[in-house]
Design a protein around this motif. Sequence first.
Motif, PDB file in Angstrom:
ATOM      1  N   ALA A   1     -11.078  -3.443  18.189  1.00  0.00           N
ATOM      2  CA  ALA A   1     -11.755  -2.540  18.430  1.00  0.00           C
ATOM      3  C   ALA A   1     -11.151  -1.194  17.638  1.00  0.00           C
ATOM      4  O   ALA A   1     -11.789  -0.390  17.451  1.00  0.00           O
ATOM      5  CB  ALA A   1     -11.931  -2.231  20.106  1.00  0.00           C
TER       6      ALA A   1
ATOM      7  N   GLY B   1     -11.607  -1.171  13.910  1.00  0.00           N
ATOM      8  CA  GLY B   1     -13.065  -1.011  13.391  1.00  0.00           C
ATOM      9  C   GLY B   1     -13.551  -2.430  13.185  1.00  0.00           C
ATOM     10  O   GLY B   1     -14.656  -2.383  12.650  1.00  0.00           O
TER      11      GLY B   1
ATOM     12  N   ASP C   1     -17.154  -3.366  16.950  1.00  0.00           N
ATOM     13  CA  ASP C   1     -17.915  -2.352  17.474  1.00  0.00           C
ATOM     14  C   ASP C   1     -17.351  -2.422  18.995  1.00  0.00           C
ATOM     15  O   ASP C   1     -17.377  -3.250  19.561  1.00  0.00           O
ATOM     16  CB  ASP C   1     -19.437  -2.218  17.140  1.00  0.00           C
ATOM     17  CG  ASP C   1     -20.112  -3.482  17.683  1.00  0.00           C
ATOM     18  OD1 ASP C   1     -19.696  -4.386  17.942  1.00  0.00           O
ATOM     19  OD2 ASP C   1     -21.232  -3.083  17.800  1.00  0.00           O
ATOM     20  N   ASP C   2     -17.873  -0.987  19.602  1.00  0.00           N
ATOM     21  CA  ASP C   2     -17.976  -0.902  20.933  1.00  0.00           C
ATOM     22  C   ASP C   2     -18.551  -1.846  21.766  1.00  0.00           C
ATOM     23  O   ASP C   2     -17.955  -2.480  22.725  1.00  0.00           O
ATOM     24  CB  ASP C   2     -17.976   0.384  21.400  1.00  0.00           C
ATOM     25  CG  ASP C   2     -16.800   1.447  21.126  1.00  0.00           C
ATOM     26  OD1 ASP C   2     -15.904   1.106  20.420  1.00  0.00           O
ATOM     27  OD2 ASP C   2     -17.056   2.523  21.061  1.00  0.00           O
ATOM     28  N   ARG C   3     -19.657  -2.097  21.458  1.00  0.00           N
ATOM     29  CA  ARG C   3     -20.517  -2.828  22.332  1.00  0.00           C
ATOM     30  C   ARG C   3     -19.930  -4.321  22.274  1.00  0.00           C
ATOM     31  O   ARG C   3     -20.006  -5.101  23.183  1.00  0.00           O
ATOM     32  CB  ARG C   3     -21.964  -2.849  21.762  1.00  0.00           C
ATOM     33  CG  ARG C   3     -23.162  -3.816  22.634  1.00  0.00           C
ATOM     34  CD  ARG C   3     -24.510  -3.609  22.206  1.00  0.00           C
ATOM     35  NE  ARG C   3     -24.930  -2.229  21.761  1.00  0.00           N
ATOM     36  CZ  ARG C   3     -25.315  -1.475  22.738  1.00  0.00           C
ATOM     37  NH1 ARG C   3     -25.386  -1.687  23.920  1.00  0.00           N
ATOM     38  NH2 ARG C   3     -25.768  -0.314  22.472  1.00  0.00           N
ATOM     39  N   SER C   4     -19.763  -4.913  21.339  1.00  0.00           N
ATOM     40  CA  SER C   4     -18.969  -6.190  21.104  1.00  0.00           C
ATOM     41  C   SER C   4     -17.635  -6.300  21.882  1.00  0.00           C
ATOM     42  O   SER C   4     -17.372  -7.386  22.500  1.00  0.00           O
ATOM     43  CB  SER C   4     -18.859  -6.726  19.569  1.00  0.00           C
ATOM     44  OG  SER C   4     -20.219  -6.551  19.015  1.00  0.00           O
TER      45      SER C   4
ATOM     46  N   GLU D   1     -26.034   4.244  24.133  1.00  0.00           N
ATOM     47  CA  GLU D   1     -24.887   4.756  23.708  1.00  0.00           C
ATOM     48  C   GLU D   1     -23.769   4.618  24.819  1.00  0.00           C
ATOM     49  O   GLU D   1     -24.026   4.478  25.855  1.00  0.00           O
ATOM     50  CB  GLU D   1     -25.052   6.173  23.564  1.00  0.00           C
ATOM     51  CG  GLU D   1     -26.070   6.774  22.701  1.00  0.00           C
ATOM     52  CD  GLU D   1     -25.624   6.342  21.170  1.00  0.00           C
ATOM     53  OE1 GLU D   1     -24.367   6.852  20.819  1.00  0.00           O
ATOM     54  OE2 GLU D   1     -26.607   6.290  20.544  1.00  0.00           O
TER      55      GLU D   1
END
Length: 167
Positions: free
Chosen positions: A86, A89, A92-95, A147
């Motif tokens: 994370a 990069g 992503d944040d959701r994953s 978000e």
Amino acid sequence: MPGFDFASATTPPELPGEVLPLVGYSAFWLWLGIGFIALVVVYYLLVWVFTRDPSRTNEAEHDETMDVDAARAQAFARVDTIERQASSGELDDRSAYEQLSATMREFVAEATGVPADHMTLADLSRTQLQGTTRTVAQLYPGIFAPEAQRDVAAATRDARAVISGWN
């Protein structure tokens, strides 16, 4: 009593035609009734078996010889990987939130025998796993909201706290 003839009252009336003997019921109806009752009993037994609370049976069948320390080490390694991916990069944040939730739930399922990895948040809140429930609830906005509302570093700290809390 005038006009009543007692002699004619004692003679039975004549019946037209012939009298038939009594006929009993067929045994078919008895067996049909017994079969129907048996079907109802089997139906209720099947409903009871297939609608029981699975967490009760899983808790009873939990293997007490499970190595919690090894599972904890694997979970910490997975959390470290998620955090690293994370921050670089790759993820992503959701994953990252999804994977943290899955890692934490899988560890709790292995450590306790409660199928936390297959439970909804509502199911999880009905268990004794209050710390796990609270942390999973905090991860939900990061997974489901449009978000992200938290940072991944805070989520990994919370996941590590849940994992380290099991003995």
